[in-house]
Design a protein around this motif. Structure first.
Motif, short mmCIF file in Angstrom:
data_model
loop_
_atom_site.label_atom_id
_atom_site.label_comp_id
_atom_site.label_asym_id
_atom_site.label_seq_id
_atom_site.Cartn_x
_atom_site.Cartn_y
_atom_site.Cartn_z
N VAL A 131 5.43 -4.01 -28.12
CA VAL A 131 4.37 -3.11 -28.56
C VAL A 131 3.68 -2.54 -27.32
CG1 VAL A 131 2.65 -4.97 -28.72
CG2 VAL A 131 2.33 -2.87 -30.04
N ALA A 132 3.23 -1.30 -27.41
CA ALA A 132 2.51 -0.66 -26.31
C ALA A 132 1.10 -0.32 -26.75
CB ALA A 132 3.24 0.60 -25.85
N TYR A 133 0.20 -0.18 -25.78
CA TYR A 133 -1.21 0.02 -26.07
C TYR A 133 -1.76 1.25 -25.38
CZ TYR A 133 -1.17 -4.84 -27.65
OH TYR A 133 -0.89 -6.01 -28.33
N SER A 134 -2.64 1.94 -26.08
CA SER A 134 -3.49 2.93 -25.43
C SER A 134 -4.71 2.20 -24.88
CB SER A 134 -3.93 4.00 -26.43
OG SER A 134 -4.79 3.42 -27.40
N VAL A 135 -5.49 2.88 -24.05
CA VAL A 135 -6.70 2.25 -23.50
C VAL A 135 -7.63 1.74 -24.60
CG1 VAL A 135 -8.86 2.79 -22.30
CG2 VAL A 135 -6.67 3.31 -21.21
N PRO A 136 -7.97 2.55 -25.62
CA PRO A 136 -8.87 2.02 -26.67
C PRO A 136 -8.27 0.83 -27.43
CG PRO A 136 -8.80 4.41 -26.76
CD PRO A 136 -7.70 3.98 -25.82
N GLU A 137 -6.97 0.87 -27.69
CA GLU A 137 -6.32 -0.24 -28.39
C GLU A 137 -6.37 -1.51 -27.55
OE1 GLU A 137 -3.04 2.39 -30.91
OE2 GLU A 137 -2.55 1.63 -28.90
N LEU A 138 -6.16 -1.37 -26.26
CA LEU A 138 -6.19 -2.53 -25.37
C LEU A 138 -7.61 -3.08 -25.25
CD1 LEU A 138 -4.80 -4.45 -23.49
CD2 LEU A 138 -4.85 -2.70 -21.71
N ALA A 139 -8.59 -2.20 -25.17
CA ALA A 139 -9.99 -2.64 -25.11
C ALA A 139 -10.36 -3.44 -26.35
CB ALA A 139 -10.91 -1.44 -24.94
N GLU A 140 -9.86 -3.01 -27.51
CA GLU A 140 -10.12 -3.74 -28.75
C GLU A 140 -9.48 -5.12 -28.72
OE1 GLU A 140 -9.40 -3.23 -33.60
OE2 GLU A 140 -8.99 -1.56 -32.23
N LEU A 141 -8.25 -5.20 -28.22
CA LEU A 141 -7.56 -6.49 -28.09
C LEU A 141 -8.36 -7.44 -27.21
CD1 LEU A 141 -4.75 -8.01 -28.64
CD2 LEU A 141 -4.15 -7.22 -26.34
N VAL A 142 -8.85 -6.93 -26.09
CA VAL A 142 -9.62 -7.74 -25.15
C VAL A 142 -10.91 -8.23 -25.79
CG1 VAL A 142 -10.90 -7.66 -22.97
CG2 VAL A 142 -8.61 -6.66 -23.10
N PRO B 119 -15.22 -22.21 -17.29
CA PRO B 119 -16.34 -21.29 -17.56
C PRO B 119 -16.40 -20.09 -16.62
CG PRO B 119 -17.07 -23.56 -17.79
CD PRO B 119 -15.67 -23.62 -17.27
N ALA B 120 -15.98 -20.25 -15.38
CA ALA B 120 -16.02 -19.13 -14.43
C ALA B 120 -14.65 -18.46 -14.26
CB ALA B 120 -16.52 -19.61 -13.07
N GLY B 121 -13.69 -18.84 -15.09
CA GLY B 121 -12.33 -18.36 -14.92
C GLY B 121 -12.10 -16.96 -15.46
N GLY B 122 -11.01 -16.33 -15.01
CA GLY B 122 -10.64 -14.99 -15.47
C GLY B 122 -9.14 -14.84 -15.54
N LEU B 123 -8.71 -13.69 -16.04
CA LEU B 123 -7.28 -13.42 -16.23
C LEU B 123 -6.87 -12.14 -15.52
CD1 LEU B 123 -8.42 -14.30 -19.40
CD2 LEU B 123 -5.96 -14.36 -19.71
N GLY B 124 -5.59 -12.08 -15.18
CA GLY B 124 -4.95 -10.85 -14.77
C GLY B 124 -3.79 -10.59 -15.71
N ILE B 125 -3.77 -9.43 -16.36
CA ILE B 125 -2.72 -9.16 -17.34
C ILE B 125 -2.07 -7.81 -17.05
CG2 ILE B 125 -3.98 -10.49 -19.08
CD1 ILE B 125 -4.53 -7.81 -20.53
N LEU C 164 2.19 -10.47 -23.12
CA LEU C 164 1.45 -10.33 -24.38
C LEU C 164 2.11 -9.36 -25.34
CD1 LEU C 164 -2.26 -10.28 -23.15
CD2 LEU C 164 -1.17 -12.06 -24.54
N HIS C 165 2.65 -8.26 -24.79
CA HIS C 165 3.23 -7.23 -25.66
C HIS C 165 4.53 -7.67 -26.33
CE1 HIS C 165 4.33 -5.90 -21.38
NE2 HIS C 165 5.36 -6.56 -21.85
N HIS C 166 5.04 -8.85 -25.97
CA HIS C 166 6.25 -9.37 -26.61
C HIS C 166 5.95 -10.49 -27.61
CE1 HIS C 166 8.73 -6.88 -24.20
NE2 HIS C 166 8.56 -7.54 -23.08
N LEU C 167 4.68 -10.86 -27.75
CA LEU C 167 4.33 -11.93 -28.68
C LEU C 167 4.28 -11.40 -30.11
CD1 LEU C 167 1.44 -13.78 -26.78
CD2 LEU C 167 3.91 -14.18 -26.66
N ALA C 168 4.54 -12.30 -31.07
CA ALA C 168 4.45 -11.92 -32.47
C ALA C 168 3.01 -11.55 -32.83
CB ALA C 168 4.95 -13.07 -33.36
N ASP C 169 2.04 -12.21 -32.19
CA ASP C 169 0.63 -11.94 -32.43
C ASP C 169 -0.09 -11.91 -31.08
OD1 ASP C 169 -2.03 -11.81 -33.15
OD2 ASP C 169 -1.89 -13.33 -34.73
#
Length: 417
Positions: A242-253, A163-169, A144-149
């Protein structure tokens, strides 16, 4: 292993696509598959069950997408573990831009004789148009951190879940990568006009001669560039990063309509791991996200963030009596021996030494965790062995063991029969 065809993606003018054609990442040799299976988080089957499925077994026909599969670490791990677990009709779908990386992954799977993977060449941003269907689980590790968006990419992945699926990132952590971005920019300026191979030579010549005061040179947890040219390119010469702090990553999620099910390892994101006892009372009133953000600031060494994402609040097993504690790549007798020898659980988080205190009956608890006994059975066995121990004390000790071993992601709970 099937080939589902290619689509035209990542044109000749795409420097990221060109990078991974020239330097498939991470550097892997298919011959090593006969000697080891590379495992890690996210995407161990036990983790998927524990964090995303309340310990329940994987369903027949389980479908996993590895979005940005690279040279195949996540794909090979998932394919092998699904085959070993005998999940009926399970399939792993590989998606990546780089044909060179894909060829390495295919060779690794052939070496193992695995045929439960289908291959697709494409971009995460084009997922909706690729017609790959829905997935029970998606692995997107280091992509994700290498994508343009990145936000648009994560939304695409969320929309591809059942509907019951999830991700690992896994994405880069802002604070732990201290020095990376200044050096990236310096190398970009010094290497202006050179092709990628020449820039690699330039970087390899500069690195051992950096001033000792350089922030990258002073960061002891950054060593990927020493393993291979592919790792050096990915860390220091990447065109988009791009790198993320915890709050920035929570916002992305949150923007993707997802929720954080777990940070890996959980103890890394608990400020109590880093604070002296006399300051623990200052944590009262902090939300889970605020605690995670504070832990990141205190630790300073989180160069990546690994986490599981769900589409809604999950009900964890916690300490339900029927839950079965199961070791992740550890064995109970060996853990018990270590506890008896060390008097605690000793280890390190990326250069930070840890000595985690455990209750007096921790070694006995560890020995009883064999992947078959339930928590109720373990409690009863301990109660028989330590008859003079009050029940309340025994239950507190079991809870502490679950918190510590689970906090380092080594003891997870599976649903009982």
């Amino acid at each position: 292993m099937s080939d589902a065809g290619d689509r035209a993606v990542g044109g000749d003018d795409d420097p990221v696509a060109a990078q991974y054609e020239a330097y498939p990442y991470p550097a892997r040799d298919a011959a090593e598959e006969s000697r080891r299976l590379i495992t890690g988080s996210p995407s161990r089957l036990l983790e998927i069950r524990h964090y995303l499925r309340a310990g329940a077994p994987l369903p027949a026909g389980f479908r996993a997408l590895v979005a940005g599969g690279g040279t195949g670490d996540g794909t090979v791990m998932l394919a092998q573990q699904l085959a070993d677990a005998g999940v009926p009709g399970a399939e792993v779908v590989y998606l990546d831009l780089s044909k060179a990386s894909r060829a390495i992954c295919e060779a690794r799977l052939r070496r193992r004789g695995l045929t439960n993977v289908s291959f697709h060449s494409g971009a995460i941003e084009d997922l909706a148009s690729l017609g790959l269907g829905q997935f029970d689980y998606i692995d997107c590790c280091g992509v994700l951190h290498h994508l343009a968006d990145p936000a648009a990419g994560l939304r695409q992945l969320a929309e591809a879940l059942t509907p019951a699926g999830g991700l690992g990132i896994m994405v880069y952590g802002r604070f732990g990568r201290s020095g990376v971005y200044e050096l990236q920019d310096a190398l970009r300026r010094l290497g202006h006009g050179l092709d990628l191979q020449a820039r690699v030579r330039l970087a390899k010549g500069l690195l051992p001669k950096l001033p000792k005061t350089n922030r990258f040179a002073r960061n002891p947890i950054l060593g990927d560039h020493k393993r291979s040219d592919a790792e050096l390119v990915d860390l220091l010469l990447h065109e988009r990063d791009v790198a993320y702090s915890v709050p920035e990553l929570a916002e992305l999620v949150a923007e993707a309509g997802l929720e954080i099910a777990a940070w890996i390892e959980p103890l890394r994101y608990d400020p109590a791991t880093y604070l002296p006892a006399d300051l623990l009372n200052r944590l009262e009133g902090f939300s889970a996200l605020e605690r995670a953000g504070l832990a990141e600031q205190l630790a300073g060494n989180l160069k990546t963030h690994t986490l599981y994402l769900s589409q809604g609040t999950r009900t964890p097993l916690d300490s339900q009596p029927t839950a079965i504690p199961t070791w992740v790549e550890w064995e109970g007798p060996a853990v018990a021996a270590m506890i008896k020898r060390e008097g605690a659980l000793a280890g390190a988080f990326d250069g930070l030494p840890l000595r985690l205190q455990l209750p007096p009956r921790a070694a006995a608890f560890a020995e009883l965790c064999d992947g078959h006994r339930s928590l109720a059975e373990i409690r009863d066995a301990l109660g028989q062995r330590f008859r003079d121990l009050p029940v309340e004390r025994l239950e507190r000790e079991i809870a502490t063991c679950l918190q510590v071993f689970g906090g380092i992601n080594r003891l997870l709970l599976m649903a009982g029969p």
